[in-house]
Design an enzyme around this catalytic site. Structure first.
Site, PDB file in Angstrom:
ATOM      1  CG  MET A  21      57.500 -43.871   9.337  1.00  0.00           C
ATOM      2  SD  MET A  21      59.152 -43.861  10.035  1.00  0.00           S
ATOM      3  CE  MET A  21      58.789 -44.150  11.752  1.00  0.00           C
ATOM      4  CG  LEU A  24      58.348 -37.518   2.224  1.00  0.00           C
ATOM      5  CD1 LEU A  24      57.646 -36.715   1.120  1.00  0.00           C
ATOM      6  CD2 LEU A  24      59.843 -37.192   2.243  1.00  0.00           C
ATOM      7  N   GLY A  25      58.322 -37.275   7.086  1.00  0.00           N
ATOM      8  CA  GLY A  25      57.731 -36.966   8.390  1.00  0.00           C
ATOM      9  C   GLY A  25      57.847 -35.486   8.708  1.00  0.00           C
ATOM     10  N   GLY A  27      58.258 -32.769  11.638  1.00  0.00           N
ATOM     11  CA  GLY A  27      58.716 -32.647  13.025  1.00  0.00           C
ATOM     12  C   GLY A  27      58.071 -31.452  13.693  1.00  0.00           C
ATOM     13  CB  THR A  28      55.718 -31.164  16.332  1.00  0.00           C
ATOM     14  OG1 THR A  28      56.155 -32.057  17.365  1.00  0.00           O
ATOM     15  CG2 THR A  28      54.847 -31.912  15.339  1.00  0.00           C
ATOM     16  CG  ASP A  52      59.315 -36.912  15.685  1.00  0.00           C
ATOM     17  OD1 ASP A  52      59.446 -38.115  15.971  1.00  0.00           O
ATOM     18  OD2 ASP A  52      59.966 -35.998  16.248  1.00  0.00           O
ATOM     19  CE1 TYR A  57      61.602 -32.253  20.744  1.00  0.00           C
ATOM     20  CE2 TYR A  57      59.918 -32.825  19.146  1.00  0.00           C
ATOM     21  CZ  TYR A  57      61.199 -32.945  19.624  1.00  0.00           C
ATOM     22  OH  TYR A  57      62.096 -33.739  18.956  1.00  0.00           O
ATOM     23  CE  LYS A  86      61.378 -37.802  18.981  1.00  0.00           C
ATOM     24  NZ  LYS A  86      60.773 -36.477  18.795  1.00  0.00           N
ATOM     25  CG  HIS A 119      63.501 -37.320  23.367  1.00  0.00           C
ATOM     26  ND1 HIS A 119      62.552 -36.344  23.414  1.00  0.00           N
ATOM     27  CD2 HIS A 119      64.401 -36.880  22.458  1.00  0.00           C
ATOM     28  CE1 HIS A 119      62.864 -35.370  22.576  1.00  0.00           C
ATOM     29  NE2 HIS A 119      63.997 -35.678  21.980  1.00  0.00           N
ATOM     30  CG  LEU A 220      66.274 -29.637   5.469  1.00  0.00           C
ATOM     31  CD1 LEU A 220      65.206 -28.541   5.375  1.00  0.00           C
ATOM     32  CD2 LEU A 220      66.624 -30.146   4.069  1.00  0.00           C
ATOM     33  CB  THR A 266      55.690 -20.928   5.713  1.00  0.00           C
ATOM     34  OG1 THR A 266      56.609 -21.509   4.766  1.00  0.00           O
ATOM     35  CG2 THR A 266      56.420 -19.941   6.601  1.00  0.00           C
ATOM     36  CG  ASN A 273      60.672 -28.732   3.275  1.00  0.00           C
ATOM     37  OD1 ASN A 273      61.081 -28.058   2.336  1.00  0.00           O
ATOM     38  ND2 ASN A 273      61.066 -28.524   4.506  1.00  0.00           N
TER      39      ASN A 273
HETATM   40  N1  LIG Z   1      65.401 -37.026  18.567  1.00  0.00           N
HETATM   41  C1  LIG Z   1      65.919 -35.856  18.765  1.00  0.00           C
HETATM   42  O1  LIG Z   1      66.697 -35.635  19.695  1.00  0.00           O
HETATM   43  C2  LIG Z   1      65.568 -34.739  17.841  1.00  0.00           C
HETATM   44  C3  LIG Z   1      66.372 -33.591  17.825  1.00  0.00           C
HETATM   45  C4  LIG Z   1      65.998 -32.561  16.974  1.00  0.00           C
HETATM   46  C5  LIG Z   1      64.900 -32.687  16.139  1.00  0.00           C
HETATM   47  N2  LIG Z   1      64.134 -33.813  16.198  1.00  0.00           N
HETATM   48  C6  LIG Z   1      62.930 -33.960  15.381  1.00  0.00           C
HETATM   49  O2  LIG Z   1      63.260 -33.736  14.045  1.00  0.00           O
HETATM   50  C7  LIG Z   1      62.404 -32.742  13.495  1.00  0.00           C
HETATM   51  C8  LIG Z   1      63.090 -32.093  12.368  1.00  0.00           C
HETATM   52  O3  LIG Z   1      63.848 -30.967  12.844  1.00  0.00           O
HETATM   53  P1  LIG Z   1      65.062 -30.409  12.125  1.00  0.00           P
HETATM   54  O4  LIG Z   1      65.560 -29.211  12.762  1.00  0.00           O
HETATM   55  O5  LIG Z   1      65.962 -31.553  12.035  1.00  0.00           O
HETATM   56  O6  LIG Z   1      64.380 -30.058  10.715  1.00  0.00           O
HETATM   57  P2  LIG Z   1      65.070 -29.565   9.402  1.00  0.00           P
HETATM   58  O7  LIG Z   1      63.961 -29.480   8.423  1.00  0.00           O
HETATM   59  O8  LIG Z   1      66.329 -30.336   9.097  1.00  0.00           O
HETATM   60  O9  LIG Z   1      65.569 -28.123   9.797  1.00  0.00           O
HETATM   61  C9  LIG Z   1      64.675 -27.118  10.117  1.00  0.00           C
HETATM   62  C10 LIG Z   1      65.330 -25.809   9.738  1.00  0.00           C
HETATM   63  O10 LIG Z   1      65.511 -25.807   8.340  1.00  0.00           O
HETATM   64  C11 LIG Z   1      64.867 -24.688   7.778  1.00  0.00           C
HETATM   65  N3  LIG Z   1      64.115 -25.131   6.597  1.00  0.00           N
HETATM   66  C12 LIG Z   1      63.036 -25.955   6.542  1.00  0.00           C
HETATM   67  N4  LIG Z   1      62.650 -26.148   5.286  1.00  0.00           N
HETATM   68  C13 LIG Z   1      63.485 -25.408   4.514  1.00  0.00           C
HETATM   69  C14 LIG Z   1      63.580 -25.192   3.121  1.00  0.00           C
HETATM   70  N5  LIG Z   1      62.728 -25.745   2.272  1.00  0.00           N
HETATM   71  N6  LIG Z   1      64.567 -24.382   2.667  1.00  0.00           N
HETATM   72  C15 LIG Z   1      65.426 -23.792   3.519  1.00  0.00           C
HETATM   73  N7  LIG Z   1      65.380 -23.960   4.854  1.00  0.00           N
HETATM   74  C16 LIG Z   1      64.418 -24.760   5.338  1.00  0.00           C
HETATM   75  C17 LIG Z   1      63.940 -24.136   8.820  1.00  0.00           C
HETATM   76  O11 LIG Z   1      63.957 -22.760   8.642  1.00  0.00           O
HETATM   77  P3  LIG Z   1      62.914 -21.740   9.335  1.00  0.00           P
HETATM   78  O12 LIG Z   1      63.329 -21.699  10.775  1.00  0.00           O
HETATM   79  O13 LIG Z   1      63.169 -20.471   8.615  1.00  0.00           O
HETATM   80  O14 LIG Z   1      61.561 -22.295   9.110  1.00  0.00           O
HETATM   81  C18 LIG Z   1      64.581 -24.593  10.116  1.00  0.00           C
HETATM   82  O15 LIG Z   1      65.539 -23.626  10.538  1.00  0.00           O
HETATM   83  C19 LIG Z   1      62.054 -31.867  14.700  1.00  0.00           C
HETATM   84  O16 LIG Z   1      60.922 -31.048  14.503  1.00  0.00           O
HETATM   85  C20 LIG Z   1      61.831 -32.936  15.721  1.00  0.00           C
HETATM   86  O17 LIG Z   1      60.552 -33.529  15.520  1.00  0.00           O
HETATM   87  C21 LIG Z   1      64.469 -34.850  17.019  1.00  0.00           C
END
Ligand SMILES: NC(=O)c1ccc[n+]([C@@H]2O[C@H](COP(=O)([O-])OP(=O)(O)OC[C@H]3O[C@@H](n4cnc5c(N)ncnc54)[C@H](OP(=O)(O)O)[C@@H]3O)[C@@H](O)[C@H]2O)c1
Length: 312
Positions: A21, A24-25, A27-28, A52, A57, A86, A119, A220, A266, A273
């Site tokens: 794996m 660096l993954g 997420g969608t 992911d 979703y 998932k 999930h 994050l 973006t 990232n």
């Molecule tokens: N298993 C589960 O139950 C579960 C739950 C949640 C997520 N996930 C998975 O985990 C993935 C990751 O999601 P996450 O929300 O945890 O991702 P994250 O990267 O921790 O957070 C995303 C947020 O951070 C902001 N962001 C991203 N890159 C940034 C940067 N370089 N500087 C400042 N802010 C930044 C984004 O802003 P903007 O909105 O402005 O782009 C968005 O609001 C999901 O897509 C999904 O695949 C799984």
């Protein structure tokens, strides 16, 4: 020679020879369909090779579209990417697992998955309604199926050869242990929320001992402010090492031995990232000493996701 402090190409082996794996993954979990396609392509262009997804979703078709276009344009082979999706809570009955898996593959336009996760450990009323509620608005759970029953059907998918590895998400160590102990095919991965405010150290230690990959979501803090992105320790380290707070948080996650999922929307953020390299030891120590404790996603308490966009 491969530079081990450059995390862009780092991969973690999965147990039982089930492949590797990329740490660096991407997420969608992205609300908008068009944005899903473009962000997926941007992530692929930036260098992400781990994707992911989830039936919940409701955008697997768009992720598939972005992936197919990006693979073709970049001359990248399917075998060079790692794709997870998932099983949702309303498909925990063993007879629903294979159809749900095949429907996901079909939407993604793939003929095998690298990883399929349950999930959440919560079984909802079986059916097409992903969010079954009673008249009082309470979730309708399914008490006629155990997580172990569902796990048996996941193992059969590995037997079929169309799914290389299986695992669990949003699970505590206490819930994981009985599955781990009785499984014929052990979980290869657990995906849970983790960041400096929720380090999940005990679960991480268990994963290291047993050769499970710990896959951190919300590295994050879901971008929520105040949160780890604005933490004074993270900002100070970022200024000192010449990186952004996001890059510091992602590097910390990799250096403590986890893989991670992040959701840049973006092209510029995707490059930021993905451009992750090791932090000095003293920076890691400082981050490990952060005392704030906060969970941002309540999905582990009920199985109901905190971050599914309205109307999806
Ligand atoms: N298993 C589960 O139950 C579960 C739950 C949640 C997520 N996930 C998975 O985990 C993935 C990751 O999601 P996450 O929300 O945890 O991702 P994250 O990267 O921790 O957070 C995303 C947020 O951070 C902001 N962001 C991203 N890159 C940034 C940067 N370089 N500087 C400042 N802010 C930044 C984004 O802003 P903007 O909105 O402005 O782009 C968005 O609001 C999901 O897509 C999904 O695949 C799984």
């Amino acid at each position: 020679m491969i530079d081990s402090s450059d995390f862009r190409t780092k991969r973690i082996p999965l147990s039982h020879g089930a492949g590797h794996m990329p740490v660096l993954g991407f997420g969608t979990l992205i609300p908008d369909a068009a944005a899903t396609i473009s962000a997926t392509r941007d992530a692929l262009d930036a260098g992400f090779r781990h994707f992911d997804c989830a039936e919940r979703y409701r955008n697997e078709r768009e992720v598939g579209e972005g992936l197919q276009a990006g693979l073709a344009a970049g001359g990248i082979a399917r075998e060079d990417i790692f794709v997870t999706t998932k099983l949702w809570n309303s498909n925990h009955r063993p007879e629903r697992v294979k159809p749900a898996f095949e429907a996901s593959l079909d939407r993604l336009g793939l003929n095998y998955l690298d990883l399929y996760l349950i999930h959440t450990p919560f079984a909802f009323q079986p059916g097409d309604d992903q969010d079954p509620r009673d008249q009082d608005g309470k979730i309708v759970y399914d008490h006629g199926v155990t997580l172990l029953d569902t796990w048996g059907a996941m193992e059969s998918l590995v037997d079929s050869g169309r799914c290389r590895a299986v695992g669990l998400s949003d699970i505590s160590l206490n819930e994981l242990l009985p599955i781990y102990e009785s499984a014929r095919i052990k979980p290869a991965v657990v995906q849970v929320e983790a960041h400096p405010y929720l380090p999940e150290t005990e679960l991480l230690e268990f994963c290291k001992q047993k050769d499970l990959v710990f896959l951190a979501f919300a590295p994050l803090g879901h971008g929520i402010k105040p949160g780890p992105l604005e933490d004074p320790v993270i900002s100070a380290v970022a200024a000192r090492v010449g990186k952004t707070p996001a890059q510091v948080l992602l590097a910390w996650a990799v250096q403590r031995g986890t893989a991670l999922l992040t959701t840049p929307r973006t092209a510029a953020r995707a490059r930021e990232n993905f451009n992750i390299s090791a932090l000095p030891e003293d920076a890691l120590d400082e981050i490990n000493r952060i005392q704030t404790r906060q969970r941002f996603n309540e999905v582990v308490r009920t199985g109901s996701p905190g971050f599914i966009p309205q109307g999806r």
